[in-house]
Design a protein around this motif. Structure first.
Motif, PDB file in Angstrom:
ATOM      1  N   GLN A 195      22.182  62.958  29.519  1.00  0.00           N
ATOM      2  CA  GLN A 195      21.770  61.978  30.508  1.00  0.00           C
ATOM      3  C   GLN A 195      22.843  60.914  30.607  1.00  0.00           C
ATOM      4  OE1 GLN A 195      18.990  62.400  32.326  1.00  0.00           O
ATOM      5  NE2 GLN A 195      18.703  64.299  31.221  1.00  0.00           N
ATOM      6  N   LEU A 196      23.885  61.197  31.316  1.00  0.00           N
ATOM      7  CA  LEU A 196      24.998  60.276  31.474  1.00  0.00           C
ATOM      8  C   LEU A 196      24.559  59.113  32.364  1.00  0.00           C
ATOM      9  CD1 LEU A 196      28.003  60.265  30.590  1.00  0.00           C
ATOM     10  CD2 LEU A 196      28.541  61.155  32.830  1.00  0.00           C
ATOM     11  N   ASN A 197      24.446  57.912  31.774  1.00  0.00           N
ATOM     12  CA  ASN A 197      24.105  56.751  32.590  1.00  0.00           C
ATOM     13  C   ASN A 197      25.378  55.948  32.855  1.00  0.00           C
ATOM     14  OD1 ASN A 197      24.593  55.065  30.339  1.00  0.00           O
ATOM     15  ND2 ASN A 197      22.466  55.185  29.690  1.00  0.00           N
ATOM     16  N   SER A 198      25.250  54.821  33.529  1.00  0.00           N
ATOM     17  CA  SER A 198      26.439  54.065  33.920  1.00  0.00           C
ATOM     18  C   SER A 198      27.210  53.554  32.701  1.00  0.00           C
ATOM     19  CB  SER A 198      26.061  52.906  34.843  1.00  0.00           C
ATOM     20  OG  SER A 198      25.120  52.064  34.223  1.00  0.00           O
ATOM     21  N   PHE A 199      26.518  53.191  31.621  1.00  0.00           N
ATOM     22  CA  PHE A 199      27.208  52.740  30.410  1.00  0.00           C
ATOM     23  C   PHE A 199      28.057  53.861  29.822  1.00  0.00           C
ATOM     24  CE2 PHE A 199      23.153  50.271  30.394  1.00  0.00           C
ATOM     25  CZ  PHE A 199      23.713  49.044  30.732  1.00  0.00           C
ATOM     26  N   ASP A 200      27.469  55.059  29.756  1.00  0.00           N
ATOM     27  CA  ASP A 200      28.178  56.211  29.204  1.00  0.00           C
ATOM     28  C   ASP A 200      29.387  56.576  30.066  1.00  0.00           C
ATOM     29  OD1 ASP A 200      26.178  56.429  27.239  1.00  0.00           O
ATOM     30  OD2 ASP A 200      24.962  57.692  28.537  1.00  0.00           O
ATOM     31  N   LEU A 201      29.234  56.486  31.381  1.00  0.00           N
ATOM     32  CA  LEU A 201      30.337  56.792  32.282  1.00  0.00           C
ATOM     33  C   LEU A 201      31.496  55.823  32.076  1.00  0.00           C
ATOM     34  CD1 LEU A 201      31.504  58.423  34.627  1.00  0.00           C
ATOM     35  CD2 LEU A 201      30.346  56.845  36.187  1.00  0.00           C
ATOM     36  N   VAL A 202      31.193  54.536  31.947  1.00  0.00           N
ATOM     37  CA  VAL A 202      32.241  53.540  31.712  1.00  0.00           C
ATOM     38  C   VAL A 202      32.962  53.841  30.402  1.00  0.00           C
ATOM     39  CG1 VAL A 202      32.655  51.097  31.198  1.00  0.00           C
ATOM     40  CG2 VAL A 202      31.190  51.731  33.118  1.00  0.00           C
ATOM     41  N   ILE A 230      11.769  62.808  31.716  1.00  0.00           N
ATOM     42  CA  ILE A 230      10.962  63.246  32.859  1.00  0.00           C
ATOM     43  C   ILE A 230      11.854  63.496  34.071  1.00  0.00           C
ATOM     44  CG2 ILE A 230       9.137  62.542  34.478  1.00  0.00           C
ATOM     45  CD1 ILE A 230       8.160  63.348  31.646  1.00  0.00           C
ATOM     46  N   ALA A 231      12.831  62.618  34.295  1.00  0.00           N
ATOM     47  CA  ALA A 231      13.757  62.788  35.426  1.00  0.00           C
ATOM     48  C   ALA A 231      14.563  64.082  35.265  1.00  0.00           C
ATOM     49  CB  ALA A 231      14.691  61.588  35.535  1.00  0.00           C
ATOM     50  N   GLY A 260      12.704  70.843  38.891  1.00  0.00           N
ATOM     51  CA  GLY A 260      11.507  71.188  39.656  1.00  0.00           C
ATOM     52  C   GLY A 260      10.264  71.345  38.811  1.00  0.00           C
ATOM     53  N   LEU A 261      10.239  70.717  37.630  1.00  0.00           N
ATOM     54  CA  LEU A 261       9.089  70.858  36.734  1.00  0.00           C
ATOM     55  C   LEU A 261       8.493  69.504  36.382  1.00  0.00           C
ATOM     56  CD1 LEU A 261      10.570  73.445  34.217  1.00  0.00           C
ATOM     57  CD2 LEU A 261       8.741  73.873  35.842  1.00  0.00           C
ATOM     58  N   GLU A 262       7.224  69.526  36.066  1.00  0.00           N
ATOM     59  CA  GLU A 262       6.543  68.365  35.494  1.00  0.00           C
ATOM     60  C   GLU A 262       6.278  68.689  34.029  1.00  0.00           C
ATOM     61  OE1 GLU A 262       5.952  65.443  36.936  1.00  0.00           O
ATOM     62  OE2 GLU A 262       6.730  66.115  38.875  1.00  0.00           O
ATOM     63  N   LEU A 263       6.239  67.682  33.195  1.00  0.00           N
ATOM     64  CA  LEU A 263       6.063  67.883  31.757  1.00  0.00           C
ATOM     65  C   LEU A 263       4.812  68.689  31.435  1.00  0.00           C
ATOM     66  CD1 LEU A 263       6.901  67.394  28.846  1.00  0.00           C
ATOM     67  CD2 LEU A 263       5.789  65.155  28.967  1.00  0.00           C
ATOM     68  N   GLU A 264       3.708  68.366  32.097  1.00  0.00           N
ATOM     69  CA  GLU A 264       2.443  69.059  31.794  1.00  0.00           C
ATOM     70  C   GLU A 264       2.464  70.532  32.197  1.00  0.00           C
ATOM     71  OE1 GLU A 264       2.151  66.578  35.515  1.00  0.00           O
ATOM     72  OE2 GLU A 264       2.534  66.099  33.431  1.00  0.00           O
ATOM     73  N   ILE A 301      17.089  59.214  24.062  1.00  0.00           N
ATOM     74  CA  ILE A 301      16.728  59.562  25.436  1.00  0.00           C
ATOM     75  C   ILE A 301      15.376  58.927  25.715  1.00  0.00           C
ATOM     76  CG2 ILE A 301      16.139  61.440  27.023  1.00  0.00           C
ATOM     77  CD1 ILE A 301      18.005  63.242  25.403  1.00  0.00           C
ATOM     78  N   THR A 302      15.308  58.124  26.769  1.00  0.00           N
ATOM     79  CA  THR A 302      14.038  57.499  27.110  1.00  0.00           C
ATOM     80  C   THR A 302      13.103  58.532  27.716  1.00  0.00           C
ATOM     81  OG1 THR A 302      14.662  56.884  29.364  1.00  0.00           O
ATOM     82  CG2 THR A 302      15.197  55.301  27.603  1.00  0.00           C
ATOM     83  N   HIS A 303      11.814  58.217  27.670  1.00  0.00           N
ATOM     84  CA  HIS A 303      10.819  59.118  28.254  1.00  0.00           C
ATOM     85  C   HIS A 303      11.095  59.301  29.750  1.00  0.00           C
ATOM     86  CE1 HIS A 303       7.001  61.253  28.102  1.00  0.00           C
ATOM     87  NE2 HIS A 303       6.689  60.677  29.249  1.00  0.00           N
TER      88      HIS A 303
END
Length: 180
Positions: free
Chosen positions: A40-47, A127-128, A134-138, A121-123
């Motif tokens: 999950q590359l976020n903006s902090f990781d990209l920088v 989920i994202a 194309g899936l939901e956790l449940e 990794i946040t919840h």
């Protein structure tokens, strides 16, 4: 001017040693930073990744700014990567040692919050990641985070027509027994 484009400021052997050493050091550092940095590359990781490439540039090229020196560094980097990937493929034990294994992050439609916390990794990020597939956790039986940083989700099986008919028969039987 042409001389500066094609003249090596450091020897090709030194260039090779520098490039391979930096490549291996970065692999170890990325491995130690965990799967989250890839998953999950976020903006902090990209920088951090962009700055990291700039920080190690001088370690690879030394005081060589020649065109041939840069091209040689690129060729060495690609060759080292090819060799490592090929060796990891040919030796599964080595591949698992350098990449690690998959980690179960959800089972039976329920996230393992402790494991997600270990992976940083946040919840919401989790989920994202599932929704991008194309899936939901449940709707999942099992979700793993692979060494490449990819969520691998096994969806719950869809009911067959036989399952629906069996359930319908059960409902009819229940209704029949409830009648006076």
């Amino acid at each position: 001017m042409i001389h500066h484009l094609v003249h090596f400021a450091i020897s090709p052997a030194e260039k090779a040693i520098r490039t391979v050493a930096v490549y291996l050091a970065l692999l170890v550092l990325l491995h130690l930073s965990g799967k989250r940095s890839i998953a999950q590359l976020n903006s902090f990781d990209l920088v951090v990744l962009l700055l990291l490439s700039n920080v190690v540039q001088n370690a690879i090229i030394g005081n060589d700014n020649s065109l041939l020196g840069g091209l040689l560094g690129a060729v060495i980097l690609i060759a080292a990567n090819y060799a490592l990937v090929h060796f990891a493929f040919m030796s599964p034990r080595f591949g698992k040692a350098i990449q690690g294994g998959s980690v179960v992050v959800a089972k039976d439609g329920k996230a393992d919050d402790d494991e997600l916390r270990k992976l940083a990794i946040t919840h919401e990020e989790f989920i994202a990641g599932l929704r991008r597939q194309g899936l939901e956790l449940e709707d999942t039986e099992l979700v793993t985070l692979e060494p490449e940083g990819i969520f691998n989700a096994t969806p719950k099986p869809k009911p067959t027509i036989e399952d629906v008919m069996r359930k319908l028969d059960e409902i009819e039987l229940t209704l029949a027994q409830a009648r006076p």
